[in-house]
Structures are given as C-alpha cells and as structure tokens.
Design a protein around this motif. Structure first.
Motif, short mmCIF file in Angstrom:
data_model
loop_
_atom_site.label_atom_id
_atom_site.label_comp_id
_atom_site.label_asym_id
_atom_site.label_seq_id
_atom_site.Cartn_x
_atom_site.Cartn_y
_atom_site.Cartn_z
N LEU A 145 0.82 -1.21 0.00
CA LEU A 145 0.00 0.00 0.00
C LEU A 145 0.86 1.26 0.00
CD1 LEU A 145 -2.78 -0.94 2.59
CD2 LEU A 145 -3.06 -0.71 0.12
N ALA A 146 1.98 1.22 0.69
CA ALA A 146 2.84 2.40 0.83
C ALA A 146 3.37 2.90 -0.50
CB ALA A 146 4.01 2.09 1.78
N TYR A 147 3.56 1.98 -1.45
CA TYR A 147 4.15 2.37 -2.73
C TYR A 147 3.13 2.45 -3.86
CZ TYR A 147 8.65 1.97 -0.47
OH TYR A 147 9.73 2.15 0.37
N LEU A 148 1.85 2.39 -3.52
CA LEU A 148 0.79 2.62 -4.50
C LEU A 148 0.41 4.10 -4.52
CD1 LEU A 148 -1.62 -0.40 -3.84
CD2 LEU A 148 -0.08 -0.09 -5.80
N PRO A 149 -0.09 4.60 -5.64
CA PRO A 149 -0.60 5.97 -5.66
C PRO A 149 -1.71 6.13 -4.62
CG PRO A 149 -0.42 5.09 -7.89
CD PRO A 149 -0.16 3.95 -6.96
N ILE A 174 2.81 4.10 6.82
CA ILE A 174 3.34 4.33 5.48
C ILE A 174 4.47 5.36 5.52
CG2 ILE A 174 2.76 5.47 3.29
CD1 ILE A 174 0.11 3.91 3.37
N VAL A 175 4.33 6.37 6.36
CA VAL A 175 5.40 7.38 6.50
C VAL A 175 6.70 6.70 6.93
CG1 VAL A 175 6.17 9.39 7.79
CG2 VAL A 175 3.79 9.24 7.01
N THR A 176 6.62 5.81 7.91
CA THR A 176 7.81 5.10 8.39
C THR A 176 8.37 4.17 7.32
OG1 THR A 176 6.94 5.15 10.65
CG2 THR A 176 8.70 3.57 10.19
N ILE A 177 7.49 3.47 6.62
CA ILE A 177 7.94 2.53 5.58
C ILE A 177 8.68 3.27 4.48
CG2 ILE A 177 7.11 1.05 3.70
CD1 ILE A 177 4.87 0.13 5.62
N ARG A 178 8.14 4.37 4.01
CA ARG A 178 8.78 5.11 2.92
C ARG A 178 10.08 5.76 3.38
NH1 ARG A 178 5.48 5.61 -1.67
NH2 ARG A 178 6.82 7.29 -2.41
N ARG A 179 10.16 6.07 4.66
CA ARG A 179 11.42 6.62 5.21
C ARG A 179 12.50 5.55 5.27
NH1 ARG A 179 11.00 7.44 11.28
NH2 ARG A 179 11.53 5.21 11.15
N VAL A 196 10.77 -8.39 8.76
CA VAL A 196 11.07 -7.21 7.96
C VAL A 196 10.70 -7.55 6.52
CG1 VAL A 196 12.87 -6.34 9.47
CG2 VAL A 196 13.48 -7.89 7.62
N VAL A 197 10.13 -6.58 5.82
CA VAL A 197 9.61 -6.83 4.47
C VAL A 197 10.02 -5.68 3.56
CG1 VAL A 197 7.56 -7.37 3.11
CG2 VAL A 197 7.60 -7.92 5.54
N ALA A 198 10.55 -6.01 2.38
CA ALA A 198 11.01 -5.01 1.41
C ALA A 198 10.31 -5.22 0.07
CB ALA A 198 12.53 -5.10 1.23
N PRO A 199 10.22 -4.15 -0.74
CA PRO A 199 9.42 -4.24 -1.97
C PRO A 199 10.16 -4.81 -3.17
CG PRO A 199 10.21 -2.00 -1.68
CD PRO A 199 10.67 -2.77 -0.47
N ILE A 200 9.36 -5.39 -4.08
CA ILE A 200 9.79 -5.76 -5.42
C ILE A 200 8.91 -4.96 -6.37
CG2 ILE A 200 10.00 -7.60 -7.14
CD1 ILE A 200 10.10 -9.59 -4.77
N PHE A 201 9.52 -4.27 -7.35
CA PHE A 201 8.77 -3.41 -8.26
C PHE A 201 8.75 -3.98 -9.67
CE2 PHE A 201 10.43 -0.52 -4.96
CZ PHE A 201 9.25 0.08 -4.54
N ASP A 202 7.73 -3.57 -10.44
CA ASP A 202 7.69 -3.95 -11.85
C ASP A 202 8.37 -2.86 -12.67
OD1 ASP A 202 5.89 -1.84 -12.04
OD2 ASP A 202 4.14 -3.11 -12.36
N THR A 203 8.33 -2.99 -14.00
CA THR A 203 9.03 -2.04 -14.85
C THR A 203 8.41 -0.64 -14.80
OG1 THR A 203 7.67 -2.80 -16.71
CG2 THR A 203 9.84 -3.82 -16.44
N ALA A 204 7.18 -0.53 -14.31
CA ALA A 204 6.53 0.77 -14.15
C ALA A 204 6.73 1.33 -12.75
CB ALA A 204 5.03 0.66 -14.46
N ARG A 206 5.88 -0.03 -9.93
CA ARG A 206 4.75 -0.33 -9.07
C ARG A 206 5.07 -1.56 -8.23
NH1 ARG A 206 -0.25 1.46 -9.92
NH2 ARG A 206 -1.15 -0.56 -9.44
N PRO A 207 4.60 -1.62 -6.98
CA PRO A 207 4.90 -2.77 -6.13
C PRO A 207 4.12 -4.00 -6.57
CG PRO A 207 3.36 -1.31 -5.03
CD PRO A 207 3.75 -0.62 -6.30
#
Length: 254
Positions: A145-149, A174-179, A196-204, A206-207
């Motif tokens: 959710l933190a990395y979605l618009p 979300i503020v803490t996650i993005r920091r 602990v959990v970290a994101p994987i993004f697509d070519t656009a 997006r998480p």
C-alpha cells in the motif's frame, strides 16, 4: 471418439466462473450457470476436496480459489517468471541470515505468499506458501500500500471497508515505511514472530511483491532490524533489476 464427461466439464466451467467472480456464493453460481444449487454444492465439495477452492476466510459462506492454483500457475508461461528469478536470491538471503525468507505477491486487494526458504537456526519462524491476506493486514500488505498511488490505495481501502481509525494507523505506518524503505512488524501475524519486508517493483515502478525475513521475536534487536531490513531491501532491488533486464531483453527480441 471418446465420450465427454459432462459432469467434469460442468465442474471445470464452474471453477472458471468462480475464478472470475471470487469471492462468490452458491446462489450466485447457480444463477449465473443456470443450474440447481444442489448441483453447485456437490461440485464445490469436489473442488474443495481436490484443493482447488476454499471458503473465503472473510466471508465463510463464499468461495475463492485455493492455493493449489499457485502450483499450477508456476508451470505456465515464461520459465523466467518473477518467482523463478527470485528463488536463487531468496536461497542466498536465507543462507546469509540463517532466517526464514519468503516472497509474497500482490493479488488484487490481497497478498499471497508464493515462495518460502526455511532458516537454519534450531529455533526459527515458520511461514507457509499459500497464505493469503488482505492488503490492510500486516507489514507485507502495508508495504505494498505504501508504494501505490494515494488514489489507488484509498480505493482499495474503500473496497475493503477499512474504518478510519485503522486507515489512520496505516497512513502513519506508510510514512515510516517510505522513510526506511522496508516494513517492520512484530506479532502481527503470529505471536512471538517478527518480520522485515522489502518491496519488489515492476518495470513501471509499481509494487508487485515483497521479500520478507521472518524471525523469532526474542532474536530481534534495533541493530538486527536495521541490518535485516537493509538485506531485504537489497534483495528486493536485485530481483527488480533482474526482472527489468529480462523484460527489456524480451522487448528487444520482439
């Protein structure tokens, strides 16, 4: 020519209808397929016994696809899918940390664990492939959710019926996650377990998934959280890089 098993054809068609409408109840399936509820119930019982469907954890009277679909889906399409790219990275991360490592993927307004590598410690956290939870639940969902618009995030929370007090907590998190670049949780999914959990993004950018390290809470310290978070972020970034490179190569080839 061999005779067609009409019962099997009906059951498969119902599975397709369930997949399009999930979560869905008996009455809706019976109405859409134009058949008696008793026939639907028998077919649902068969599919549940075979592991293809399961009762929705949120609405017990409705049904969703089961986790066996994951194992079949892995065998379909490009052999260089995201999960296949991730497996060596997950194995290395588990070896380096000695902890249980998992990969989750976004599935609409839910997340699903699709791969797990158990740690080597005698006492270790256990994570199971196939666990499916709403995005508003736990660090994995909050990270996505933190990395979605913001508009898309609010739409998901509206659809899920998330109340304002919980939304406020999610916004703060979300503020803490993005920091930090990763999410930290303790006891959210299971008492005595941290992650602990970290994101994987697509070519656009997006998480699409996450890399998670799951640890017994008694081994967690402020220093270890930072260290494990940094390792998870690095692995998530490497999986993203590999997937992006593969996508570009495929585009050039066509």
């Amino acid at each position: 020519m061999a005779r067609i098993n009409q019962s099997a054809v009906f059951t498969l068609r119902m599975l397709e209808e369930l997949a399009r409408r999930q979560p869905v109840g008996v009455s809706t399936l019976a109405r859409e397929l134009g058949i008696p509820k008793s026939n639907v119930q028998r077919a649902l019982a068969t599919l549940e016994e075979a592991g293809w469907i399961r009762p929705d954890s949120d609405v017990g009277s409705q049904w969703v696809l089961g986790y066996k679909v994951l194992s079949i889906a892995r065998q379909v399409g490009n052999e260089h899918c995201l999960r296949d790219l991730a497996v060596p990275q997950l194995e290395l991360l588990s070896l380096e940390t000695g902890e249980t490592v998992g990969m989750a993927m976004r599935d609409g307004d839910h997340w699903v664990i699709v791969e797990v590598r158990e740690g080597s410690h005698p006492v270790r956290a256990v994570t199971q492939v196939g666990v499916r939870m709403p995005l508003e639940i736990a660090g994995t969902g909050h990270l996505i959710l933190a990395y979605l618009p913001e508009e898309e995030r609010n739409c998901i929370l509206d659809h899920r019926g998330v109340a304002e007090p919980q939304r406020r907590l999610i916004r703060e998190r979300i503020v803490t996650i993005r920091r930090d670049g990763f999410a930290y949780s303790k006891g959210e999914m299971l008492e005595g377990v941290a992650a602990v959990v970290a994101p994987i993004f697509d070519t656009a950018n997006r998480p699409v998934g996450t890399v998670g390290i799951t640890v017994p809470s008694h081994r967690v310290t402020p220093v270890s959280i930072k260290s494990l978070g940094a390792r998870a972020v690095a692995v998530g970034a490497e999986i993203t890089r590999l997937a992006t490179a593969l996508s570009r190569t495929a585009s050039c080839a066509t």
